[in-house]
Scaffold this motif. Structure first.
Motif, PDB file in Angstrom:
ATOM      1  N   VAL A 151       0.882  -1.167   0.000  1.00 16.01           N
ATOM      2  CA  VAL A 151       0.000   0.000   0.000  1.00 16.01           C
ATOM      3  C   VAL A 151       0.917   1.213   0.000  1.00 16.01           C
ATOM      4  O   VAL A 151       1.648   1.445   0.967  1.00 16.01           O
ATOM      5  N   VAL A 152       0.918   1.971  -1.103  1.00 14.79           N
ATOM      6  CA  VAL A 152       1.757   3.161  -1.225  1.00 14.79           C
ATOM      7  C   VAL A 152       0.915   4.359  -0.827  1.00 14.79           C
ATOM      8  O   VAL A 152      -0.091   4.665  -1.463  1.00 14.79           O
ATOM      9  N   ILE A 164      -7.815  -0.791   8.357  1.00 13.28           N
ATOM     10  CA  ILE A 164      -8.748  -1.526   7.486  1.00 13.28           C
ATOM     11  C   ILE A 164      -7.985  -2.171   6.342  1.00 13.28           C
ATOM     12  O   ILE A 164      -8.217  -3.335   6.002  1.00 13.28           O
ATOM     13  N   LEU A 165      -7.052  -1.443   5.755  1.00 12.53           N
ATOM     14  CA  LEU A 165      -6.329  -1.935   4.581  1.00 12.53           C
ATOM     15  C   LEU A 165      -5.272  -2.980   4.915  1.00 12.53           C
ATOM     16  O   LEU A 165      -5.081  -3.927   4.159  1.00 12.53           O
ATOM     17  N   LEU A 225       3.268  -1.393   4.095  1.00 13.69           N
ATOM     18  CA  LEU A 225       2.982   0.013   3.870  1.00 13.69           C
ATOM     19  C   LEU A 225       4.244   0.723   3.392  1.00 13.69           C
ATOM     20  O   LEU A 225       5.321   0.542   3.965  1.00 13.69           O
ATOM     21  N   VAL A 226       4.105   1.524   2.332  1.00  8.31           N
ATOM     22  CA  VAL A 226       5.184   2.382   1.851  1.00  8.31           C
ATOM     23  C   VAL A 226       4.690   3.818   2.007  1.00  8.31           C
ATOM     24  O   VAL A 226       3.673   4.196   1.424  1.00  8.31           O
ATOM     25  N   PHE A 227       5.394   4.593   2.812  1.00  8.82           N
ATOM     26  CA  PHE A 227       5.011   5.978   3.082  1.00  8.82           C
ATOM     27  C   PHE A 227       5.920   6.918   2.304  1.00  8.82           C
ATOM     28  O   PHE A 227       7.126   6.959   2.521  1.00  8.82           O
ATOM     29  N   LEU A 228       5.322   7.671   1.369  1.00  7.37           N
ATOM     30  CA  LEU A 228       6.054   8.673   0.600  1.00  7.37           C
ATOM     31  C   LEU A 228       6.009   9.967   1.396  1.00  7.37           C
ATOM     32  O   LEU A 228       4.970  10.629   1.481  1.00  7.37           O
ATOM     33  N   LYS A 229       7.143  10.307   1.977  1.00 12.93           N
ATOM     34  CA  LYS A 229       7.202  11.433   2.916  1.00 12.93           C
ATOM     35  C   LYS A 229       7.840  12.659   2.274  1.00 12.93           C
ATOM     36  O   LYS A 229       8.913  12.575   1.686  1.00 12.93           O
ATOM     37  N   GLY A 230       7.146  13.777   2.418  1.00  9.06           N
ATOM     38  CA  GLY A 230       7.671  15.036   1.921  1.00  9.06           C
ATOM     39  C   GLY A 230       7.044  16.181   2.676  1.00  9.06           C
ATOM     40  O   GLY A 230       5.950  16.051   3.218  1.00  9.06           O
ATOM     41  N   ASP A 231       7.741  17.316   2.680  1.00 14.37           N
ATOM     42  CA  ASP A 231       7.174  18.454   3.403  1.00 14.37           C
ATOM     43  C   ASP A 231       6.206  19.232   2.516  1.00 14.37           C
ATOM     44  O   ASP A 231       6.157  19.042   1.301  1.00 14.37           O
ATOM     45  N   ARG A 232       5.440  20.096   3.146  1.00 13.69           N
ATOM     46  CA  ARG A 232       4.375  20.819   2.465  1.00 13.69           C
ATOM     47  C   ARG A 232       4.889  21.628   1.284  1.00 13.69           C
ATOM     48  O   ARG A 232       4.273  21.663   0.226  1.00 13.69           O
TER      49      ARG A 232
END
Length: 186
Positions: free
Chosen positions: A14-15, A99-100, A109-116
């Motif tokens: 899940v990206v 749920i997922l 889980l793959v979390f694409l992290k970036g700032d605003r």
């Protein structure tokens, strides 16, 4: 690289990330790289959600429930079939990820992290996408970053998409199904 991990240890990825973080791009590229099935969470919305969004009405958790359960059904069907898949889904809240992913150890889980600021620049550069600053702010306000017990693979959105995909593959320690059967999938 975790040499003990094969694609059979992971059924679905899940990206996740806020709008503009590159979920669809990275998930599609990752699916191609691994020779896995790709789905976009937007394709699972019921007609009522689509109509509501077209009228500019934000979805609430009640609206999201059938959508999240439809994605979870796809995840379970993929797992039952012995397949491998990747779904791009905002999954901003822990309750959504529960749920997922829940108690599915073969779903990661793959979390694409970036700032605003980085995300805002990307959205502004999109010719076919409009997100007012207030909506982007609401994405970051809703974001509950994954916790260690969720076993997230966290990657920065700053590098080139190819490099992000390779970083994910390396962190997961997997190769494609084709590579495991003797065909190189690069």
């Amino acid at each position: 690289m975790n040499s003990g991990t094969t694609s059979s240890d992971i059924s679905v990825l899940v990206v996740m990330g806020v709008s503009g973080s590159g979920k669809s791009t990275i998930a599609a590229m990752l699916a191609q790289r691994l020779h896995w099935i790709y789905e976009d969470a937007d394709w699972f919305h019921p007609k009522s959600n689509i109509e509501k969004m077209h009228h500019g009405e934000p979805l609430n958790d009640e609206d999201r429930s059938p959508w999240l359960h439809a994605i979870a059904e796809w995840i379970d069907a993929t797992r039952r079939a012995g397949g491998h898949g990747i779904v791009a889904c905002s999954a901003l809240k822990r309750a959504y990820r529960d749920i997922l992913i829940g108690n599915r150890p073969d779903v990661r889980l793959v979390f694409l992290k970036g700032d605003r600021d980085v995300v805002a620049r990307r959205i502004a550069a999109r010719a076919d996408h409009f997100m007012p600053p207030a909506l982007l702010d609401s994405q970051f306000e809703s974001l509950e970053e994954p916790q260690p017990d969720e076993r997230p693979i966290v990657v920065s959105i700053v590098p080139h998409p190819r490099d992000i995909v390779e970083a994910i593959v390396e962190k997961l320690g997997i190769e494609s199904v084709a590579a495991e059967t003797g065909r190189v999938a690069r």
